[in-house]
Design a protein around this motif. Structure first.
Motif, PDB file in Angstrom:
ATOM      1  N   THR A  24       0.832  -1.200   0.000  1.00  0.00           N
ATOM      2  CA  THR A  24       0.000   0.000   0.000  1.00  0.00           C
ATOM      3  C   THR A  24       0.871   1.256   0.000  1.00  0.00           C
ATOM      4  O   THR A  24       2.052   1.220   0.372  1.00  0.00           O
ATOM      5  N   HIS A  25       0.266   2.355  -0.419  1.00  0.00           N
ATOM      6  CA  HIS A  25       0.994   3.621  -0.403  1.00  0.00           C
ATOM      7  C   HIS A  25       1.398   4.010   1.015  1.00  0.00           C
ATOM      8  O   HIS A  25       2.474   4.576   1.226  1.00  0.00           O
ATOM      9  N   ASP A 104      -1.443   8.349   2.796  1.00  0.00           N
ATOM     10  CA  ASP A 104      -1.137   7.407   1.724  1.00  0.00           C
ATOM     11  C   ASP A 104      -0.766   8.148   0.429  1.00  0.00           C
ATOM     12  O   ASP A 104      -1.410   7.978  -0.596  1.00  0.00           O
ATOM     13  N   GLU A 218     -12.669   2.062 -10.673  1.00  0.00           N
ATOM     14  CA  GLU A 218     -12.111   2.128  -9.323  1.00  0.00           C
ATOM     15  C   GLU A 218     -11.014   3.173  -9.170  1.00  0.00           C
ATOM     16  O   GLU A 218     -10.620   3.519  -8.060  1.00  0.00           O
ATOM     17  N   HIS A 219     -10.497   3.688 -10.280  1.00  0.00           N
ATOM     18  CA  HIS A 219      -9.435   4.687 -10.193  1.00  0.00           C
ATOM     19  C   HIS A 219      -9.954   6.065  -9.779  1.00  0.00           C
ATOM     20  O   HIS A 219      -9.205   6.859  -9.210  1.00  0.00           O
ATOM     21  N   ARG A 222      -9.941   7.297  -6.112  1.00  0.00           N
ATOM     22  CA  ARG A 222      -8.570   7.598  -5.689  1.00  0.00           C
ATOM     23  C   ARG A 222      -8.097   8.903  -6.322  1.00  0.00           C
ATOM     24  O   ARG A 222      -7.389   9.687  -5.678  1.00  0.00           O
ATOM     25  N   ARG A 223      -8.490   9.139  -7.560  1.00  0.00           N
ATOM     26  CA  ARG A 223      -8.173  10.411  -8.205  1.00  0.00           C
ATOM     27  C   ARG A 223      -8.759  11.574  -7.403  1.00  0.00           C
ATOM     28  O   ARG A 223      -8.135  12.628  -7.239  1.00  0.00           O
ATOM     29  N   ARG A 225      -9.189  11.949  -4.262  1.00  0.00           N
ATOM     30  CA  ARG A 225      -8.461  12.327  -3.047  1.00  0.00           C
ATOM     31  C   ARG A 225      -7.296  13.260  -3.390  1.00  0.00           C
ATOM     32  O   ARG A 225      -6.919  14.119  -2.591  1.00  0.00           O
TER      33      ARG A 225
END
Length: 375
Positions: A24-25, A104, A218-219, A222-223, A225
């Motif tokens: 994970t990040h 993250d 799903e990307h 996250r984009r 954030r």
């Protein structure tokens, strides 16, 4: 500003860890903080890695690299040599401090355009992909005013509100950053190809995803954030109750950013998300001055450059039509009843007002007045 150029060995180490399955990040960030560089991490024994980031992360770090690693390194290195392209690692001074402070942070940022914009004060503007004409106008107006005040406009290059926000900034020669959910070398949606080219030339496009990564559902959360992380505040212009924009707002709130929401008609589904945010504590935002006040920005210069939002009504019966229309969508039948003008005459007047930029026609035979003077 330029990111330092990596050697092939450094690039291979970063790409290996950034793409390691199961790492994970947050875990990678802990390892970087402890051991310094990806190359140093890769030579640490399992127990040392596990003590910092846990056994799953240790196994991910020590797993064999991709058989395609040499080819990937060569491809990324060639891309980095292209004009305006930069690969920024978590350890670079060019990496945005606002993102580094996240728990993250992406280990790598692919940037096309003006890297320095990632360090400038910014406001994000996001909203519905299926925006109304009024919503598009509002997004463009707010972006123009905020960009005129020296703020960078951050958005996601999506259809609807995002695209209008980018254009609003570009129209006043302001700065804008597009955070995308694909590889930075891929334009999604494709119809924003010209807009993406202009942003890359005059602003910046940024992604945490490797080159060539296609659009995947799903990307985009996250984009979102990263959009929230880069900005001092997030302005939501039109959003349904189930909307990715509300995810961005929630993430912004969790990061301690200001959240602004533009209210709308109680009859519009695209107003309900904004109204929910306002009920939950977002700042009700009617003018750019509301944003300036909350962020402590002097708005005088921006007012002069962006112009007034009030539209002087035309004379005569056209003024009657606009008064009857008010600021909520209405049908031809409703307007005929309100004005006592016959339908045929009213249709002609509505067309003239639309061509003059005084109102917009909506799907379903509805009309809504504009709030800014036509250009």
């Amino acid at each position: 500003m330029q990111a330092p150029r990596m050697t092939d060995a450094e690039l291979a180490a970063w790409l290996t860890l950034a793409g390691a399955r199961g790492l994970t990040h947050a875990a990678l960030r802990a390892l970087i903080d402890t051991f310094g560089t990806p190359q140093a991490i890769r030579v640490e024994p399992f127990q040392s890695l596990a003590a910092v980031a846990g056994e799953p992360a240790a196994r991910a770090v020590l797993a064999p690299p991709s058989a395609m690693l040499d080819e990937i390194v060569a491809s990324v290195a060639a891309w980095c040599r292209g004009a305006g392209n930069a690969l920024v690692s978590l350890r670079d001074a060019a990496y945005p401090a606002a993102l580094r402070a996240m728990h993250d942070p992406p280990p790598l940022l692919y940037v096309k355009g003006r890297l320095e914009l990632l360090l400038e004060p910014a406001v994000a503007i996001v909203g519905s992909r299926g925006a109304t004409p009024q919503g598009l106008e509002d997004a463009e107006y707010f972006a123009s005013a905020l960009a005129s005040a020296g703020l960078t406009i951050v958005s996601g290059l999506a259809l609807g509100i995002d695209g209008a926000a980018h254009r609003g900034a570009l129209d006043v020669h302001g700065d804008t950053v597009a955070v995308v959910g694909t590889g930075v070398d891929i334009v999604y949606p494709a119809r924003h190809g010209a807009l993406a080219s202009e942003i890359a030339e005059r602003g910046a496009i940024v992604s945490e995803w490797p080159l060539g990564t296609p659009a995947r559902r799903e990307h985009f959360p996250r984009r979102n954030r990263l959009i929230a992380g880069l900005a001092r505040g997030v302005l939501i212009v039109e959003a349904a109750l189930r909307s990715g924009s509300l995810i961005t707002a929630r993430l912004a709130n969790e990061m301690g950013r200001e959240v602004f929401a533009v209210p709308g008609s109680i009859h519009s589904p695209l107003s309900r998300g904004c109204h929910r945010l306002i009920k939950d504590g977002a700042k009700l935002t009617e003018t750019p001055e509301d944003v300036f006040e909350e962020l402590g920005i002097e708005p005088a210069a921006a007012q002069q450059r962006a112009g007034s939002r009030d539209t002087p009504p035309p004379d005569g019966r056209a003024a009657r039509v606009l008064d009857a229309l008010g600021h909520a969508p209405a049908t031809l039948e409703i307007l005929a009843a309100r004005t006592d003008i016959d339908s045929a005459t009213l249709q002609g007047m509505l067309l003239e007002l639309e061509l003059a930029g005084r109102l917009n026609a909506l799907p379903g035979g509805r009309f809504v007045r504009t709030v800014r003077p036509p250009r």
